[in-house]
Design a protein around this motif. Structure first.
Motif, PDB file in Angstrom:
ATOM      1  N   VAL A  90      15.586 -50.777 -10.534  1.00 38.90           N
ATOM      2  CA  VAL A  90      16.856 -50.094 -10.761  1.00 38.90           C
ATOM      3  C   VAL A  90      17.914 -50.837  -9.958  1.00 38.90           C
ATOM      4  O   VAL A  90      17.658 -51.254  -8.825  1.00 38.90           O
ATOM      5  N   HIS A  91      19.104 -51.006 -10.526  1.00 43.26           N
ATOM      6  CA  HIS A  91      20.159 -51.676  -9.763  1.00 43.26           C
ATOM      7  C   HIS A  91      21.445 -50.858  -9.791  1.00 43.26           C
ATOM      8  O   HIS A  91      21.708 -50.102 -10.725  1.00 43.26           O
ATOM      9  N   GLY A  92      22.231 -51.019  -8.734  1.00 44.89           N
ATOM     10  CA  GLY A  92      23.519 -50.350  -8.648  1.00 44.89           C
ATOM     11  C   GLY A  92      24.592 -51.102  -9.409  1.00 44.89           C
ATOM     12  O   GLY A  92      24.348 -52.164  -9.988  1.00 44.89           O
ATOM     13  N   THR A  93      25.799 -50.551  -9.393  1.00 47.12           N
ATOM     14  CA  THR A  93      26.902 -51.151 -10.152  1.00 47.12           C
ATOM     15  C   THR A  93      27.900 -51.885  -9.271  1.00 47.12           C
ATOM     16  O   THR A  93      28.633 -52.744  -9.753  1.00 47.12           O
ATOM     17  N   GLY A  94      27.958 -51.564  -7.997  1.00 49.33           N
ATOM     18  CA  GLY A  94      28.770 -52.307  -7.047  1.00 49.33           C
ATOM     19  C   GLY A  94      30.184 -52.593  -7.499  1.00 49.33           C
ATOM     20  O   GLY A  94      30.946 -51.685  -7.831  1.00 49.33           O
ATOM     21  N   ALA A  95      30.541 -53.877  -7.524  1.00 52.60           N
ATOM     22  CA  ALA A  95      31.909 -54.297  -7.851  1.00 52.60           C
ATOM     23  C   ALA A  95      32.285 -54.003  -9.296  1.00 52.60           C
ATOM     24  O   ALA A  95      33.464 -54.053  -9.652  1.00 52.60           O
ATOM     25  N   TYR A  96      31.308 -53.684 -10.129  1.00 46.59           N
ATOM     26  CA  TYR A  96      31.586 -53.328 -11.519  1.00 46.59           C
ATOM     27  C   TYR A  96      31.881 -51.838 -11.668  1.00 46.59           C
ATOM     28  O   TYR A  96      32.656 -51.446 -12.538  1.00 46.59           O
ATOM     29  N   GLY A  97      31.265 -51.005 -10.834  1.00 41.65           N
ATOM     30  CA  GLY A  97      31.374 -49.565 -11.011  1.00 41.65           C
ATOM     31  C   GLY A  97      32.303 -48.847 -10.061  1.00 41.65           C
ATOM     32  O   GLY A  97      33.100 -47.993 -10.486  1.00 41.65           O
ATOM     33  N   LYS A  98      32.254 -49.185  -8.783  1.00 36.95           N
ATOM     34  CA  LYS A  98      33.023 -48.427  -7.790  1.00 36.95           C
ATOM     35  C   LYS A  98      34.537 -48.592  -7.954  1.00 36.95           C
ATOM     36  O   LYS A  98      35.273 -47.599  -7.935  1.00 36.95           O
ATOM     37  N   HIS A 154      40.174 -45.333 -12.431  1.00 34.77           N
ATOM     38  CA  HIS A 154      40.272 -44.340 -13.506  1.00 34.77           C
ATOM     39  C   HIS A 154      40.133 -42.899 -13.001  1.00 34.77           C
ATOM     40  O   HIS A 154      40.038 -41.976 -13.802  1.00 34.77           O
ATOM     41  N   HIS A 155      40.096 -42.752 -11.674  1.00 34.65           N
ATOM     42  CA  HIS A 155      40.152 -41.418 -11.052  1.00 34.65           C
ATOM     43  C   HIS A 155      38.988 -40.514 -11.462  1.00 34.65           C
ATOM     44  O   HIS A 155      39.184 -39.384 -11.898  1.00 34.65           O
ATOM     45  N   TYR A 156      37.755 -41.025 -11.272  1.00 31.62           N
ATOM     46  CA  TYR A 156      36.609 -40.137 -11.452  1.00 31.62           C
ATOM     47  C   TYR A 156      35.629 -40.294 -10.278  1.00 31.62           C
ATOM     48  O   TYR A 156      34.419 -40.379 -10.449  1.00 31.62           O
ATOM     49  N   LEU A 157      36.176 -40.278  -9.072  1.00 33.25           N
ATOM     50  CA  LEU A 157      35.352 -40.367  -7.875  1.00 33.25           C
ATOM     51  C   LEU A 157      34.443 -39.153  -7.708  1.00 33.25           C
ATOM     52  O   LEU A 157      33.494 -39.185  -6.931  1.00 33.25           O
ATOM     53  N   ASP A 158      34.746 -38.071  -8.461  1.00 29.93           N
ATOM     54  CA  ASP A 158      33.836 -36.921  -8.464  1.00 29.93           C
ATOM     55  C   ASP A 158      32.659 -37.146  -9.404  1.00 29.93           C
ATOM     56  O   ASP A 158      31.762 -36.302  -9.516  1.00 29.93           O
ATOM     57  N   GLY A 159      32.650 -38.297 -10.094  1.00 28.79           N
ATOM     58  CA  GLY A 159      31.533 -38.644 -10.959  1.00 28.79           C
ATOM     59  C   GLY A 159      31.640 -38.148 -12.382  1.00 28.79           C
ATOM     60  O   GLY A 159      30.729 -38.376 -13.186  1.00 28.79           O
ATOM     61  N   VAL A 160      32.749 -37.481 -12.731  1.00 24.11           N
ATOM     62  CA  VAL A 160      32.872 -36.868 -14.055  1.00 24.11           C
ATOM     63  C   VAL A 160      34.062 -37.458 -14.813  1.00 24.11           C
ATOM     64  O   VAL A 160      35.173 -37.552 -14.279  1.00 24.11           O
ATOM     65  N   ILE A 161      33.803 -37.875 -16.056  1.00 23.48           N
ATOM     66  CA  ILE A 161      34.867 -38.270 -16.982  1.00 23.48           C
ATOM     67  C   ILE A 161      34.921 -37.193 -18.060  1.00 23.48           C
ATOM     68  O   ILE A 161      33.956 -36.995 -18.797  1.00 23.48           O
ATOM     69  N   THR A 162      36.014 -36.484 -18.125  1.00 17.37           N
ATOM     70  CA  THR A 162      36.100 -35.346 -19.042  1.00 17.37           C
ATOM     71  C   THR A 162      36.049 -35.807 -20.499  1.00 17.37           C
ATOM     72  O   THR A 162      36.331 -36.963 -20.824  1.00 17.37           O
ATOM     73  N   PHE A 210      35.651 -43.868 -20.911  1.00 14.70           N
ATOM     74  CA  PHE A 210      34.203 -43.972 -21.086  1.00 14.70           C
ATOM     75  C   PHE A 210      33.842 -45.284 -21.782  1.00 14.70           C
ATOM     76  O   PHE A 210      32.918 -45.992 -21.368  1.00 14.70           O
ATOM     77  N   ALA A 211      34.571 -45.630 -22.828  1.00 25.78           N
ATOM     78  CA  ALA A 211      34.295 -46.854 -23.578  1.00 25.78           C
ATOM     79  C   ALA A 211      34.542 -48.095 -22.724  1.00 25.78           C
ATOM     80  O   ALA A 211      33.737 -49.041 -22.734  1.00 25.78           O
ATOM     81  N   GLN A 212      35.657 -48.119 -21.980  1.00 25.29           N
ATOM     82  CA  GLN A 212      35.986 -49.280 -21.151  1.00 25.29           C
ATOM     83  C   GLN A 212      34.936 -49.505 -20.071  1.00 25.29           C
ATOM     84  O   GLN A 212      34.476 -50.636 -19.849  1.00 25.29           O
ATOM     85  N   VAL A 213      34.561 -48.428 -19.385  1.00 23.94           N
ATOM     86  CA  VAL A 213      33.595 -48.557 -18.294  1.00 23.94           C
ATOM     87  C   VAL A 213      32.224 -48.931 -18.843  1.00 23.94           C
ATOM     88  O   VAL A 213      31.504 -49.742 -18.250  1.00 23.94           O
TER      89      VAL A 213
END
Length: 279
Positions: free
Chosen positions: A56-64, A70-78, A85-88
């Protein structure tokens, strides 16, 4: 050249999680890149053991940075933010391909396992549903590769942290061990002020775990969340370590249960005050 290990049907696997900050970085313009040389070296360490491994690998510079942007530090994209969602998702797909190619160059017969159909997002919770596809690849001598990604359901989309995913897989597969390789020496006693680490940390000791500062700019929750995820695996008897992935040979040693540098995560009663302090 990739090579698969001799298949041992039904053998207990190990789960290895490679941290995003360990295998990715951003250039001067903020563009993310995979550290392919390091990832290939880690793949060689795994391959040398001939053990069945789920990676399993993390997302690091791609995800954080994307979570902050995009302002979803709470982990949720409404549900109404399908464009985000498509861009990420496209960004993470680029990471997944680069990571897979580097792992194969390192000698692993590594195959990507899509999470679609393996998990569900419902009622604000992500659940791993089944691991049959992962077990089947292991039975063929293949290294299944999964990454932290976005799950979806009727309520929208949510980050499935790679730390949580690794622990969920270890528990579901009844793994022989769980090793989380990071860009740090282990779990620090006083992060930012000292290089000293816990050689052993009781994840049930809230005095110790509560002292680990939460990383509010990390959508995955940082080291505190990592310790919590590892604690869930340790609770069911899985030997669990948070290790220094930068140290050559450390991942190999960890897969044999004797890491050269890192923190052994345990559970149970709090540390006895008479015990010697960690160093």
């Amino acid at each position: 050249m990739t090579s698969s290990r001799p298949p041992v049907r039904g053998a207990r696997c190990h789960v290895v999680k490679l941290g995003g900050s360990l295998i990715t970085s951003a250039d001067a313009n903020g563009l993310p890149h995979v550290n392919e040389e390091r990832l290939a070296a880690l793949a060689r360490e795994i391959a040398s053991t001939q053990l069945p491994v789920v990676l399993v690998h993390g997302t690091g510079a791609y995800g954080k940075p994307a979570a902050r942007r995009h302002h979803y530090l709470d982990g949720v994209i409404t549900a109404n933010r399908t464009g985000v969602f498509a861009q990420v998702s496209a960004l993470l797909s680029r990471l997944e391909l680069s990571a897979l190619e580097a792992l194969q160059r390192g000698g692993l017969c590594a195959v990507r396992v899509p999470l679609a159909g393996l998990c569900t997002y419902e009622g604000g919770e992500i659940r791993l549903l089944r691991v049959d596809a992962v077990r089947l690849l292991l039975d063929h001598g293949i290294t299944p590769v999964l990454g932290g990604t976005l799950a979806w359901g009727r309520d929208g989309f949510a980050v499935y942290s790679s730390d949580t995913l690794a622990a969920d897989l270890a528990i579901a597969l009844r793994a022989a061990g769980l090793a989380m390789a990071t860009n740090a020496s282990g779990v620090h006693l006083d992060h930012g002020n000292s290089d000293r680490i816990y050689h052993q940390l009781n994840a049930d000791d809230t005095t110790l775990t509560g002292a680990i500062s939460p990383d509010l700019q990390d959508v995955s929750g940082g080291m505190r969340a990592k310790v919590h995820a590892c604690g869930r695996a340790a609770h069911v008897g899985i030997p669990t370590f948070i290790i220094d992935g930068r140290l050559p040979g450390n991942l190999t040693a960890s897969l044999h249960g004797t890491p050269l540098a890192g923190t052994h995560i345990t559970t149970g009663g709090s540390r006895d005050p008479g015990d010697p302090p960690p160093d």
